[in-house]
Design a protein around this motif. Structure first.
Motif, PDB file in Angstrom:
ATOM      1  N   GLU A  53       0.831  -1.204   0.000  1.00 38.97           N
ATOM      2  CA  GLU A  53       0.000   0.000   0.000  1.00 38.97           C
ATOM      3  C   GLU A  53       0.864   1.252   0.000  1.00 38.97           C
ATOM      4  O   GLU A  53       2.003   1.248   0.477  1.00 38.97           O
ATOM      5  CB  GLU A  53      -0.895   0.028   1.240  1.00 38.97           C
ATOM      6  CG  GLU A  53      -1.918  -1.067   1.291  1.00 38.97           C
ATOM      7  CD  GLU A  53      -1.874  -1.825   2.587  1.00 38.97           C
ATOM      8  OE1 GLU A  53      -2.904  -2.432   2.944  1.00 38.97           O
ATOM      9  OE2 GLU A  53      -0.823  -1.816   3.247  1.00 38.97           O
ATOM     10  N   CYS A  88      -2.909   0.154  -3.691  1.00 46.05           N
ATOM     11  CA  CYS A  88      -2.480  -1.163  -3.215  1.00 46.05           C
ATOM     12  C   CYS A  88      -2.050  -1.963  -4.443  1.00 46.05           C
ATOM     13  O   CYS A  88      -2.884  -2.392  -5.234  1.00 46.05           O
ATOM     14  CB  CYS A  88      -3.617  -1.856  -2.475  1.00 46.05           C
ATOM     15  SG  CYS A  88      -3.256  -3.538  -1.968  1.00 46.05           S
ATOM     16  N   SER A  92     -11.613  -7.291  -4.061  1.00 46.40           N
ATOM     17  CA  SER A  92     -10.713  -6.282  -3.495  1.00 46.40           C
ATOM     18  C   SER A  92     -11.458  -5.553  -2.389  1.00 46.40           C
ATOM     19  O   SER A  92     -12.612  -5.167  -2.571  1.00 46.40           O
ATOM     20  CB  SER A  92     -10.317  -5.259  -4.562  1.00 46.40           C
ATOM     21  OG  SER A  92      -9.899  -5.876  -5.741  1.00 46.40           O
ATOM     22  N   TRP A 125     -10.981  -2.809   1.252  1.00 46.51           N
ATOM     23  CA  TRP A 125     -10.208  -1.986   2.180  1.00 46.51           C
ATOM     24  C   TRP A 125     -10.816  -2.116   3.571  1.00 46.51           C
ATOM     25  O   TRP A 125     -12.047  -2.124   3.720  1.00 46.51           O
ATOM     26  CB  TRP A 125     -10.196  -0.529   1.751  1.00 46.51           C
ATOM     27  CG  TRP A 125      -9.365  -0.253   0.540  1.00 46.51           C
ATOM     28  CD1 TRP A 125      -9.792  -0.248  -0.761  1.00 46.51           C
ATOM     29  CD2 TRP A 125      -7.977   0.049   0.513  1.00 46.51           C
ATOM     30  NE1 TRP A 125      -8.743   0.039  -1.597  1.00 46.51           N
ATOM     31  CE2 TRP A 125      -7.609   0.222  -0.845  1.00 46.51           C
ATOM     32  CE3 TRP A 125      -6.989   0.182   1.484  1.00 46.51           C
ATOM     33  CZ2 TRP A 125      -6.308   0.525  -1.240  1.00 46.51           C
ATOM     34  CZ3 TRP A 125      -5.703   0.487   1.093  1.00 46.51           C
ATOM     35  CH2 TRP A 125      -5.371   0.660  -0.256  1.00 46.51           C
ATOM     36  N   ARG A 127      -9.942  -0.775   7.860  1.00 44.53           N
ATOM     37  CA  ARG A 127      -9.159   0.186   8.631  1.00 44.53           C
ATOM     38  C   ARG A 127      -9.228  -0.155  10.112  1.00 44.53           C
ATOM     39  O   ARG A 127     -10.166  -0.806  10.568  1.00 44.53           O
ATOM     40  CB  ARG A 127      -9.650   1.617   8.400  1.00 44.53           C
ATOM     41  CG  ARG A 127     -11.050   1.906   8.914  1.00 44.53           C
ATOM     42  CD  ARG A 127     -11.492   3.308   8.488  1.00 44.53           C
ATOM     43  NE  ARG A 127     -12.811   3.646   8.983  1.00 44.53           N
ATOM     44  CZ  ARG A 127     -13.466   4.760   8.668  1.00 44.53           C
ATOM     45  NH1 ARG A 127     -12.923   5.646   7.840  1.00 44.53           N
ATOM     46  NH2 ARG A 127     -14.663   4.987   9.172  1.00 44.53           N
ATOM     47  N   ILE A 142     -13.975   2.924  -4.139  1.00 46.67           N
ATOM     48  CA  ILE A 142     -13.008   1.854  -4.385  1.00 46.67           C
ATOM     49  C   ILE A 142     -12.998   1.547  -5.881  1.00 46.67           C
ATOM     50  O   ILE A 142     -14.046   1.555  -6.537  1.00 46.67           O
ATOM     51  CB  ILE A 142     -13.353   0.589  -3.564  1.00 46.67           C
ATOM     52  CG1 ILE A 142     -12.260  -0.461  -3.709  1.00 46.67           C
ATOM     53  CG2 ILE A 142     -14.727   0.032  -3.935  1.00 46.67           C
ATOM     54  CD1 ILE A 142     -12.434  -1.660  -2.772  1.00 46.67           C
ATOM     55  N   LEU A 145      -8.313   3.420  -3.292  1.00 49.43           N
ATOM     56  CA  LEU A 145      -9.379   3.945  -2.452  1.00 49.43           C
ATOM     57  C   LEU A 145      -9.272   5.463  -2.486  1.00 49.43           C
ATOM     58  O   LEU A 145      -8.338   6.039  -1.916  1.00 49.43           O
ATOM     59  CB  LEU A 145      -9.284   3.437  -1.014  1.00 49.43           C
ATOM     60  CG  LEU A 145     -10.452   3.858  -0.115  1.00 49.43           C
ATOM     61  CD1 LEU A 145     -11.749   3.161  -0.563  1.00 49.43           C
ATOM     62  CD2 LEU A 145     -10.159   3.537   1.346  1.00 49.43           C
ATOM     63  N   TYR A 149      -4.992   1.952   7.292  1.00 42.45           N
ATOM     64  CA  TYR A 149      -5.824   1.360   6.248  1.00 42.45           C
ATOM     65  C   TYR A 149      -5.102   0.162   5.633  1.00 42.45           C
ATOM     66  O   TYR A 149      -3.923   0.257   5.263  1.00 42.45           O
ATOM     67  CB  TYR A 149      -6.145   2.396   5.188  1.00 42.45           C
ATOM     68  CG  TYR A 149      -7.214   3.364   5.621  1.00 42.45           C
ATOM     69  CD1 TYR A 149      -6.941   4.332   6.596  1.00 42.45           C
ATOM     70  CD2 TYR A 149      -8.504   3.307   5.109  1.00 42.45           C
ATOM     71  CE1 TYR A 149      -7.925   5.212   7.034  1.00 42.45           C
ATOM     72  CE2 TYR A 149      -9.490   4.181   5.531  1.00 42.45           C
ATOM     73  CZ  TYR A 149      -9.196   5.133   6.493  1.00 42.45           C
ATOM     74  OH  TYR A 149     -10.178   6.000   6.925  1.00 42.45           O
ATOM     75  N   TYR A 150      -5.838  -0.943   5.514  1.00 40.03           N
ATOM     76  CA  TYR A 150      -5.298  -2.180   4.976  1.00 40.03           C
ATOM     77  C   TYR A 150      -6.072  -2.587   3.727  1.00 40.03           C
ATOM     78  O   TYR A 150      -7.302  -2.528   3.696  1.00 40.03           O
ATOM     79  CB  TYR A 150      -5.429  -3.310   5.986  1.00 40.03           C
ATOM     80  CG  TYR A 150      -4.685  -3.091   7.282  1.00 40.03           C
ATOM     81  CD1 TYR A 150      -5.292  -2.444   8.356  1.00 40.03           C
ATOM     82  CD2 TYR A 150      -3.376  -3.554   7.433  1.00 40.03           C
ATOM     83  CE1 TYR A 150      -4.606  -2.249   9.552  1.00 40.03           C
ATOM     84  CE2 TYR A 150      -2.682  -3.364   8.619  1.00 40.03           C
ATOM     85  CZ  TYR A 150      -3.303  -2.706   9.666  1.00 40.03           C
ATOM     86  OH  TYR A 150      -2.625  -2.526  10.841  1.00 40.03           O
ATOM     87  N   CYS A 151      -5.346  -3.023   2.721  1.00 42.71           N
ATOM     88  CA  CYS A 151      -6.041  -3.595   1.573  1.00 42.71           C
ATOM     89  C   CYS A 151      -6.047  -5.115   1.712  1.00 42.71           C
ATOM     90  O   CYS A 151      -5.161  -5.717   2.323  1.00 42.71           O
ATOM     91  CB  CYS A 151      -5.423  -3.164   0.253  1.00 42.71           C
ATOM     92  SG  CYS A 151      -3.786  -3.802  -0.085  1.00 42.71           S
TER      93      CYS A 151
END
Length: 122
Positions: free
Chosen positions: A6, A22, A34, A36, A38, A69, A80, A93-95
């Motif tokens: 990311e 990402c 896909s 996202w 957080r 997204i 995002l 934030y994580y993908c």
């Protein structure tokens, strides 16, 4: 093996915008799903948005109308776009991606990115 990396996080004032990216790399046949997520300090990780093949995305109520997204399949990159940011959007934030790899066309493997910090000041 596949990696998700990311980028795009940072510090922004309330009302501002950021775009997270990402990038998926490795032996990828297809990105199926896909998403996202957080995680704010002291809180559990929460879902933000999901994009599956052929739809326009689904969003948590807290970000509906502000976040978008998207995915570039040619670049294996998930985005995002975050507009009208609020201090409560501050989080890591994580993908996430569910990926079909070339080594196993009939299976789907889950992968997570390492996270990127987004801080929104008031």
């Amino acid at each position: 093996q596949v990696q998700l990396v990311e980028s795009g996080g940072g510090l922004v004032q309330a009302g501002g915008s950021l775009r997270l990216s990402c990038k998926a790399s490795g032996s990828i046949f297809r990105i199926n799903v896909s998403s996202w997520y957080r995680q704010a300090p002291g809180k559990q990780r929460e879902w933000v948005a999901t994009l599956t093949s052929g739809d326009s995305g689904n969003y948590a109520e807290s970000v509906q109308g502000r976040f978008t997204i998207s995915r570039d399949n040619a670049k294996n990159t998930i985005y995002l776009q975050m507009n009208s940011l609020k201090p409560e959007d501050t989080a890591v934030y994580y993908c996430y991606a569910a990926i079909t790899e070339l080594r196993a066309p009939g299976r789907v493997y889950p992968y997570w990115g390492q996270g990127t910090q987004v801080t929104v000041s008031s």
